[in-house]
Enzyme design. Sequence first.
Site, mmCIF file in Angstrom:
data_model
loop_
_atom_site.group_PDB
_atom_site.id
_atom_site.type_symbol
_atom_site.label_atom_id
_atom_site.label_comp_id
_atom_site.label_asym_id
_atom_site.label_seq_id
_atom_site.Cartn_x
_atom_site.Cartn_y
_atom_site.Cartn_z
ATOM 1 N N LYS A 9 0.827 -1.214 0.000
ATOM 2 C CA LYS A 9 0.000 0.000 0.000
ATOM 3 C C LYS A 9 0.864 1.267 0.000
ATOM 4 O O LYS A 9 2.066 1.217 0.250
ATOM 5 C CB LYS A 9 -0.941 -0.049 1.217
ATOM 6 C CG LYS A 9 -1.974 -1.192 1.155
ATOM 7 C CD LYS A 9 -2.987 -1.097 2.300
ATOM 8 C CE LYS A 9 -4.028 -2.216 2.227
ATOM 9 N NZ LYS A 9 -5.047 -2.096 3.304
ATOM 10 N N TYR A 49 -12.283 -2.524 -3.911
ATOM 11 C CA TYR A 49 -12.767 -2.714 -2.538
ATOM 12 C C TYR A 49 -14.298 -2.647 -2.454
ATOM 13 O O TYR A 49 -14.841 -2.353 -1.381
ATOM 14 C CB TYR A 49 -12.135 -1.684 -1.603
ATOM 15 C CG TYR A 49 -10.760 -2.080 -1.076
ATOM 16 C CD1 TYR A 49 -10.595 -3.228 -0.287
ATOM 17 C CD2 TYR A 49 -9.628 -1.315 -1.323
ATOM 18 C CE1 TYR A 49 -9.354 -3.596 0.218
ATOM 19 C CE2 TYR A 49 -8.372 -1.671 -0.816
ATOM 20 C CZ TYR A 49 -8.253 -2.813 -0.044
ATOM 21 O OH TYR A 49 -7.028 -3.174 0.467
ATOM 22 N N PHE A 57 -15.843 3.020 6.858
ATOM 23 C CA PHE A 57 -14.482 3.435 6.521
ATOM 24 C C PHE A 57 -14.196 3.405 5.027
ATOM 25 O O PHE A 57 -13.067 3.659 4.603
ATOM 26 C CB PHE A 57 -13.467 2.560 7.274
ATOM 27 C CG PHE A 57 -13.602 1.077 7.026
ATOM 28 C CD1 PHE A 57 -13.079 0.480 5.887
ATOM 29 C CD2 PHE A 57 -14.273 0.272 7.951
ATOM 30 C CE1 PHE A 57 -13.211 -0.877 5.659
ATOM 31 C CE2 PHE A 57 -14.412 -1.100 7.723
ATOM 32 C CZ PHE A 57 -13.877 -1.675 6.566
ATOM 33 N N ARG A 85 -1.637 -14.248 4.357
ATOM 34 C CA ARG A 85 -2.394 -13.615 5.456
ATOM 35 C C ARG A 85 -1.646 -13.774 6.779
ATOM 36 O O ARG A 85 -1.638 -12.864 7.609
ATOM 37 C CB ARG A 85 -3.797 -14.242 5.582
ATOM 38 C CG ARG A 85 -4.697 -14.091 4.365
ATOM 39 C CD ARG A 85 -5.241 -12.710 4.153
ATOM 40 N NE ARG A 85 -5.960 -12.187 5.295
ATOM 41 C CZ ARG A 85 -6.656 -11.039 5.269
ATOM 42 N NH1 ARG A 85 -6.752 -10.324 4.156
ATOM 43 N NH2 ARG A 85 -7.256 -10.604 6.344
ATOM 44 N N THR A 91 -5.306 -7.010 10.693
ATOM 45 C CA THR A 91 -5.640 -5.759 10.002
ATOM 46 C C THR A 91 -5.149 -4.535 10.778
ATOM 47 O O THR A 91 -4.597 -3.608 10.193
ATOM 48 C CB THR A 91 -7.176 -5.671 9.825
ATOM 49 O OG1 THR A 91 -7.638 -6.874 9.213
ATOM 50 C CG2 THR A 91 -7.567 -4.483 8.971
ATOM 51 N N ARG A 102 2.680 -6.313 9.119
ATOM 52 C CA ARG A 102 1.953 -5.161 9.669
ATOM 53 C C ARG A 102 2.538 -4.734 11.022
ATOM 54 O O ARG A 102 2.614 -3.543 11.322
ATOM 55 C CB ARG A 102 0.455 -5.465 9.751
ATOM 56 C CG ARG A 102 -0.206 -5.320 8.375
ATOM 57 C CD ARG A 102 -1.585 -5.897 8.338
ATOM 58 N NE ARG A 102 -2.343 -5.481 7.153
ATOM 59 C CZ ARG A 102 -3.469 -6.062 6.769
ATOM 60 N NH1 ARG A 102 -3.976 -7.069 7.459
ATOM 61 N NH2 ARG A 102 -4.095 -5.632 5.685
ATOM 62 N N ASN A 112 -1.983 0.382 6.691
ATOM 63 C CA ASN A 112 -1.544 -0.906 7.244
ATOM 64 C C ASN A 112 -0.685 -1.734 6.278
ATOM 65 O O ASN A 112 -0.657 -2.958 6.354
ATOM 66 C CB ASN A 112 -2.736 -1.696 7.811
ATOM 67 C CG ASN A 112 -3.759 -2.074 6.767
ATOM 68 O OD1 ASN A 112 -3.610 -1.754 5.594
ATOM 69 N ND2 ASN A 112 -4.786 -2.773 7.195
ATOM 70 N N HIS A 115 -2.146 -5.346 1.479
ATOM 71 C CA HIS A 115 -3.432 -6.026 1.268
ATOM 72 C C HIS A 115 -3.125 -7.465 0.890
ATOM 73 O O HIS A 115 -2.129 -7.719 0.213
ATOM 74 C CB HIS A 115 -4.211 -5.374 0.112
ATOM 75 C CG HIS A 115 -5.293 -6.273 -0.426
ATOM 76 N ND1 HIS A 115 -6.534 -6.329 0.145
ATOM 77 C CD2 HIS A 115 -5.287 -7.188 -1.423
ATOM 78 C CE1 HIS A 115 -7.258 -7.254 -0.517
ATOM 79 N NE2 HIS A 115 -6.514 -7.777 -1.470
ATOM 80 N N GLU A 126 -9.398 -10.803 -7.815
ATOM 81 C CA GLU A 126 -8.439 -9.698 -7.634
ATOM 82 C C GLU A 126 -7.275 -9.801 -8.628
ATOM 83 O O GLU A 126 -6.821 -8.787 -9.155
ATOM 84 C CB GLU A 126 -7.920 -9.692 -6.197
ATOM 85 C CG GLU A 126 -9.013 -9.325 -5.193
ATOM 86 C CD GLU A 126 -8.562 -9.389 -3.742
ATOM 87 O OE1 GLU A 126 -7.372 -9.669 -3.480
ATOM 88 O OE2 GLU A 126 -9.403 -9.148 -2.862
#
Length: 137
Positions: A9, A49, A57, A85, A91, A102, A112, A115, A126
């Site tokens: 990100k 998203y 949010f 993950r 998150t 993270r 964060n 993704h 995706e």
Amino acid sequence: MEQTLSIIKPDAVKKNVVGKIIDRFESNGLRVATMKKVQLSQCDAKEFYAVHKERPFFADLVDFMVSGPVVIIVLEGLNAIAKNRELMGATDPKEAAAGTIRADFADSIDANAVHGSDSLENAKREIAFFFANREIY
Ligand code: ATP
Ligand code: MG
């Protein structure tokens, strides 16, 4: 073999830790099948998203994802979706386990760092959103 989509990100790209994050993947059995650096448009981020469009949010998430370029990666490996993950951590970086991406590189639940796809179905969607089959090796 399984494929998953990772996005480094804008916060992590700005911090210049792209290589450090990719090293986490490569050191843990995942392989970069393709990658590119992209400045997402509002339209791209909203569509990507879309599952979160009713969440409070959503607007902040979209604004954050277009705040600078991102690096989009297809990762491949055994159980790549779950493995990614696990490497990412929770998150909210305050809740992320020590040693996760993270925990080490993220500042907040908004900024964060990464993704990662959360299911086989979403990984397929995706990956197809960003890449043609002929770009993935
Ligand atoms: P990502 O989809 O980015 O990999 P995730 O799967 O860990 O993250 P999601 O629940 O899919 O988390 O939320 C997508 C993104 O929306 C999160 O990465 C985070 O930046 C933001 N987000 C999620 N929950 C909140 C919240 N309660 N407040 C603010 N932002 C949030
Ligand atoms: Mg998610």
